[in-house]
Design an enzyme around this catalytic site. Structure first.
Site, mmCIF file in Angstrom:
data_model
loop_
_atom_site.group_PDB
_atom_site.id
_atom_site.type_symbol
_atom_site.label_atom_id
_atom_site.label_comp_id
_atom_site.label_asym_id
_atom_site.label_seq_id
_atom_site.Cartn_x
_atom_site.Cartn_y
_atom_site.Cartn_z
ATOM 1 N N ASP A 167 0.847 -1.191 0.000
ATOM 2 C CA ASP A 167 0.000 0.000 0.000
ATOM 3 C C ASP A 167 0.887 1.249 0.000
ATOM 4 O O ASP A 167 1.981 1.236 -0.585
ATOM 5 C CB ASP A 167 -0.924 -0.036 1.230
ATOM 6 C CG ASP A 167 -2.293 0.544 0.944
ATOM 7 O OD1 ASP A 167 -2.371 1.767 0.730
ATOM 8 O OD2 ASP A 167 -3.287 -0.211 0.925
ATOM 9 N N PRO A 175 -0.006 4.389 18.091
ATOM 10 C CA PRO A 175 -0.171 3.579 19.316
ATOM 11 C C PRO A 175 -0.960 2.293 19.111
ATOM 12 O O PRO A 175 -0.769 1.327 19.866
ATOM 13 C CB PRO A 175 -0.916 4.541 20.253
ATOM 14 C CG PRO A 175 -0.550 5.902 19.777
ATOM 15 C CD PRO A 175 -0.416 5.791 18.283
ATOM 16 N N ASP A 191 14.208 2.818 -0.245
ATOM 17 C CA ASP A 191 14.864 2.653 1.042
ATOM 18 C C ASP A 191 14.085 1.640 1.876
ATOM 19 O O ASP A 191 13.128 1.033 1.411
ATOM 20 C CB ASP A 191 14.996 3.996 1.776
ATOM 21 C CG ASP A 191 13.646 4.683 2.004
ATOM 22 O OD1 ASP A 191 12.667 3.993 2.336
ATOM 23 O OD2 ASP A 191 13.565 5.921 1.832
ATOM 24 N N HIS A 200 -3.648 5.796 3.478
ATOM 25 C CA HIS A 200 -4.438 4.631 3.061
ATOM 26 C C HIS A 200 -3.912 3.342 3.686
ATOM 27 O O HIS A 200 -4.676 2.526 4.224
ATOM 28 C CB HIS A 200 -4.413 4.547 1.533
ATOM 29 C CG HIS A 200 -5.358 3.560 0.938
ATOM 30 N ND1 HIS A 200 -4.971 2.292 0.574
ATOM 31 C CD2 HIS A 200 -6.679 3.658 0.624
ATOM 32 C CE1 HIS A 200 -6.011 1.647 0.058
ATOM 33 N NE2 HIS A 200 -7.056 2.455 0.071
ATOM 34 N N ASN A 293 -13.913 -0.383 -7.265
ATOM 35 C CA ASN A 293 -14.957 0.551 -6.872
ATOM 36 C C ASN A 293 -15.620 1.246 -8.054
ATOM 37 O O ASN A 293 -15.988 2.407 -7.957
ATOM 38 C CB ASN A 293 -14.368 1.640 -5.964
ATOM 39 C CG ASN A 293 -13.791 1.094 -4.684
ATOM 40 O OD1 ASN A 293 -13.786 -0.108 -4.457
ATOM 41 N ND2 ASN A 293 -13.288 1.973 -3.851
ATOM 42 N N VAL A 313 -6.470 -16.970 -4.085
ATOM 43 C CA VAL A 313 -6.810 -15.546 -4.159
ATOM 44 C C VAL A 313 -8.267 -15.370 -3.741
ATOM 45 O O VAL A 313 -9.137 -16.105 -4.202
ATOM 46 C CB VAL A 313 -6.606 -14.987 -5.581
ATOM 47 C CG1 VAL A 313 -7.011 -13.515 -5.635
ATOM 48 C CG2 VAL A 313 -5.161 -15.158 -6.044
ATOM 49 N N SER A 360 -11.351 -1.186 -0.599
ATOM 50 C CA SER A 360 -10.078 -1.163 0.123
ATOM 51 C C SER A 360 -10.276 -1.436 1.601
ATOM 52 O O SER A 360 -9.413 -2.024 2.260
ATOM 53 C CB SER A 360 -9.402 0.202 -0.030
ATOM 54 O OG SER A 360 -8.689 0.302 -1.214
#
Length: 708
Positions: A167, A175, A191, A200, A293, A313, A360
């Site tokens: 994502d 937290p 990186d 998202h 969507n 899947v 999503s």
């Protein structure tokens, strides 16, 4: 996936119409606006060429390009960048014509169409929201938690699995998630700090794994799960298809990952993308993918691959609080399950929360449910999990008011939606140890109901039944003398043309249910051939993938469409399955028959060979797919006279070719063999029928053999 205000295309990763220009797969009645990265091409190299030292850098330099990126541990999947003085069309065409290249497609941009959630709340503001108060005790528990009955099952245990989230990254300091996020790679910035600079990915991760009973916000469906953060999209919610492919391979190669959450997708489906998903499934990962969507039943990838033969899947649609279709959600025969996707409260970066809508959001409810199942039964495999989720849901109402009673678009006409709504409590109850499920029992019906059978035929057909409390996943057979396979059917099964060794053949028939329980029965078949007698085996091409042709120049191979040509510039390949010739058999004769549709000239030269393999594989649409396969030393050449039109015409005797194949050490009765007809030396062609044109006119192979 977040709603797009005007177009209703929500959080699906948009793909560009430009992809169609270059011949890539795009099911696009609703193909969204996007663009290719104008100077980048995703290239898949032939694996056998990579093994001989070919690499992406070499291929790029041949065509005035450079190697930009390569997938770690997968040197056949590379990203090339063209020189600024070379057009994209020229660069692509040269790559596609390169013999080392299997596929070349533009690297398309994918993005979140609307990058903002419905509503954002600070940590203080979220405490003032009303919420249904029940276990767990988090003050703002999202309605979706109760909708799937996550509050009705045992809390997620400390043995919960690692879930990969591909994502925009994850805020690993939040937290609700801190201490349980494994930092994967940031493929957007190059990186190892996949911090979410969009939101998202953090929202998705909270639905899966936000802490429970901590007095904060909501709770994840599996609050003890760990998250592998893989960042493929940037701060605007955009990235590239190559980034996603890299992330899929990274998740697949992580041995701790059991689930891959893909709250994203595309209408653009190159083979390179499909190969990555197949690789993940083959390595034991369950891929959970958003259905998209666009309020459509058109295919969306990787969700559509829920229909693939390899399984592994789950395609997820979104429902509202009435368990009916969310206004934006895709639907269709290819959807596996629906889950809550409207106004879902979850975590956002910087210790905040937000309400977001889309498939999503539905997708991580399913990923979290799978993680909850694995925390109780870690030995479950991807296809077991698919069955538990899809078969233990609540029925959806397909009445064109709640959910569409749809008819699938071309090329899937006649298939309709029939998926359930996610019910975690029912899935948990179906686990081994929940309600005990007895092992399946196997019952033999033919050729005998007993345990011993004697025959003088070189092959035997078996059939029977399986009784099982759970769904029967598969039925397999094993011959103690050599040979294994899968039966046709499950609860009622058949195994045809099992080749026999002389003497006793002990066949074990094993049934496996969806929960992994096994039951078996054994039949000993004694083969006592009559001295000097011959047996005849009549074979025929039986699927579209079993006959193919390769044209020259270029070496382009493809499954035959409608009809094909034998002769000039062509190699024809025929794949024959279930060749039940015992080891040690002497081939008396072997003749290939092709159905001639028409021709004008008589001058034809054909050279026949076989594939040098004891169990040949079917064909593929790929360059040099026939000519690059290993060939038998034995060959037969002929210059046939006139053929009879609208009739089968037999070749010369190919017994030496077949004999060489069945003499191989890896030959087993019931294996497959390939025969090639090379007409590149011909001056003319003859039109022959194929399986695709008429199954009744597909090529045949008659083999006569005897035992010593």
């Amino acid at each position: 996936m977040k709603a797009r205000v005007r177009s209703n295309l929500l959080t699906s990763l948009a793909v560009c119409i430009m992809a169609m220009i270059f011949g890539a797969s795009c099911f696009v009645q609703y193909c969204a606006a996007a663009e290719d990265i104008s100077d980048e091409v995703i290239v898949t190299l032939h694996k056998h060429r990579v093994l001989t030292g070919v690499d992406g850098d070499q291929v790029a330099k041949r065509h005035r390009g450079a190697l930009s990126k390569k997938v770690t541990n997968h040197a056949d999947t590379v990203l090339l960048k063209k020189d600024k003085n070379v057009s994209m069309e020229e660069f692509l065409n040269k790559l596609k014509a390169d013999g080392d290249v299997l596929e070349a497609v533009p690297n398309v941009i994918v993005r979140v169409p609307n990058p903002t959630p419905d509503k954002v709340y600070s940590a203080g503001e979220v405490q003032n929201l009303l919420s249904v108060q029940s276990a767990p005790s988090d003050p703002n528990l999202t309605w979706g938690y109760h909708d799937i009955e996550a509050d009705m099952v045992t809390p997620c245990s400390d043995s919960a699995p690692l879930v990969a989230v591909i994502d925009t990254g994850v805020d690993y300091t939040h937290p609700e998630l801190a201490g349980r996020v494994i930092l994967g790679h940031d493929f957007q910035n190059g990186d190892d700090n996949p911090m979410d600079d969009h939101g998202h990915g953090t929202h998705v991760s909270g639905i899966i794994a936000a802490a429970a009973n901590n007095g904060l916000g909501s709770a994840g469906v599996c609050s003890k799960a760990r998250i592998l953060a893989l960042k493929a999209l940037d701060s605007t919610g955009s990235g590239s298809l190559y980034n996603i492919i890299q992330a899929v391979y990274a998740a697949a190669d992580n041995t701790d990952v059991r689930v891959i959450n893909m709250s994203l997708g595309s209408d653009f489906a190159p083979s390179t993308f499909h190969d990555a998903i197949d690789y993940a499934v083959a390595h034991g990962k369950l891929v959970v993918a958003a259905a998209g969507n666009s309020n459509s039943n058109y295919p969306f990838f990787p969700a559509l691959w829920s229909q693939g033969p390899k399984g592994g899947v789950l395609a997820v649609a979104a429902n509202d609080q009435t368990n009916c279709k969310a206004s934006f959600s895709n639907y269709g025969f290819w959807v596996s399950i629906s889950a809550p996707g409207v106004g879902i409260l979850s975590t956002l970066p910087n210790n905040s929360y937000g309400s977001w809508s889309g498939t999503s959001m539905a997708t991580p409810f399913v990923s979290g449910a799978v993680a909850r199942l694995l925390s109780q039964a870690p030995s479950l495999q991807p296809n077991d999990l698919v069955y538990l989720i899809t078969s233990n849901g609540d029925p959806n109402l397909f009445n064109n008011t709640c959910w569409p009673s749809d008819s699938a678009p071309y090329p899937f006409e006649g298939r309709t939606s029939s998926f359930n709504h996610l019910d975690l409590s029912s899935a948990v109850a179906a686990l081994p140890g929940g309600t005990p499920v007895a092992a399946p029992t196997v019952e033999l019906l033919s050729p005998t109901t007993g345990s011993h059978y004697t025959t003088n035929n070189p092959a035997v057909n078996l059939s029977g039944l399986v009784k099982s409390e759970a769904q029967v996943a598969k039925v397999t057979w094993n011959n103690s003398r050599g040979g294994t396979g899968t039966a046709n059917g499950t609860s009622s099964w058949t195994i045809n043309s099992l080749g026999l060794y002389e003497g006793d053949n002990s066949f074990t028939i094993t049934a496996v249910d969806s929960l992994g329980n096994q039951g078996s029965d054994t039949l000993v078949v004694n083969y006592a051939p009559l001295p000097g007698t011959t047996s005849t085996l009549n074979l025929q091409v039986s699927t579209k993938q079993d006959d193919a042709s390769e044209t020259t120049p270029g070496g382009s191979s493809a499954f035959n469409q409608g009809s094909s040509y034998a002769g000039k510039g062509r190699i024809l390949g025929y794949h024959f399955q279930g060749v039940s010739i015992p080891k040690g058999a002497i081939i008396v004769s072997a003749k290939l028959s092709q159905f001639c549709l028409d021709y004008a000239a008589n001058k034809l030269s054909l050279t026949y060979t076989g594939e040098a393999s004891g169990n040949a594989l079917p064909f593929q649409n790929t360059k040099f797919g026939l000519s690059s396969r290993p060939k038998t030393k034995a060959s037969v050449s002929e210059q046939p006279g006139p053929w009879v039109k609208k009739s089968y015409n037999a070749s010369q005797d190919l017994r030496d070719i077949v004999q060489e194949i069945v003499n191989r050490s890896d030959w087993q009765p019931g294996n497959a063999l390939n025969i090639f007809a090379n007409g590149q030396g011909s001056q003319s062609v003859r039109l022959v029928s194929t399986f695709d044109k008429s199954a009744a006119q597909a090529a045949k192979l008659e083999i006569v053999y005897r035992m010593q």
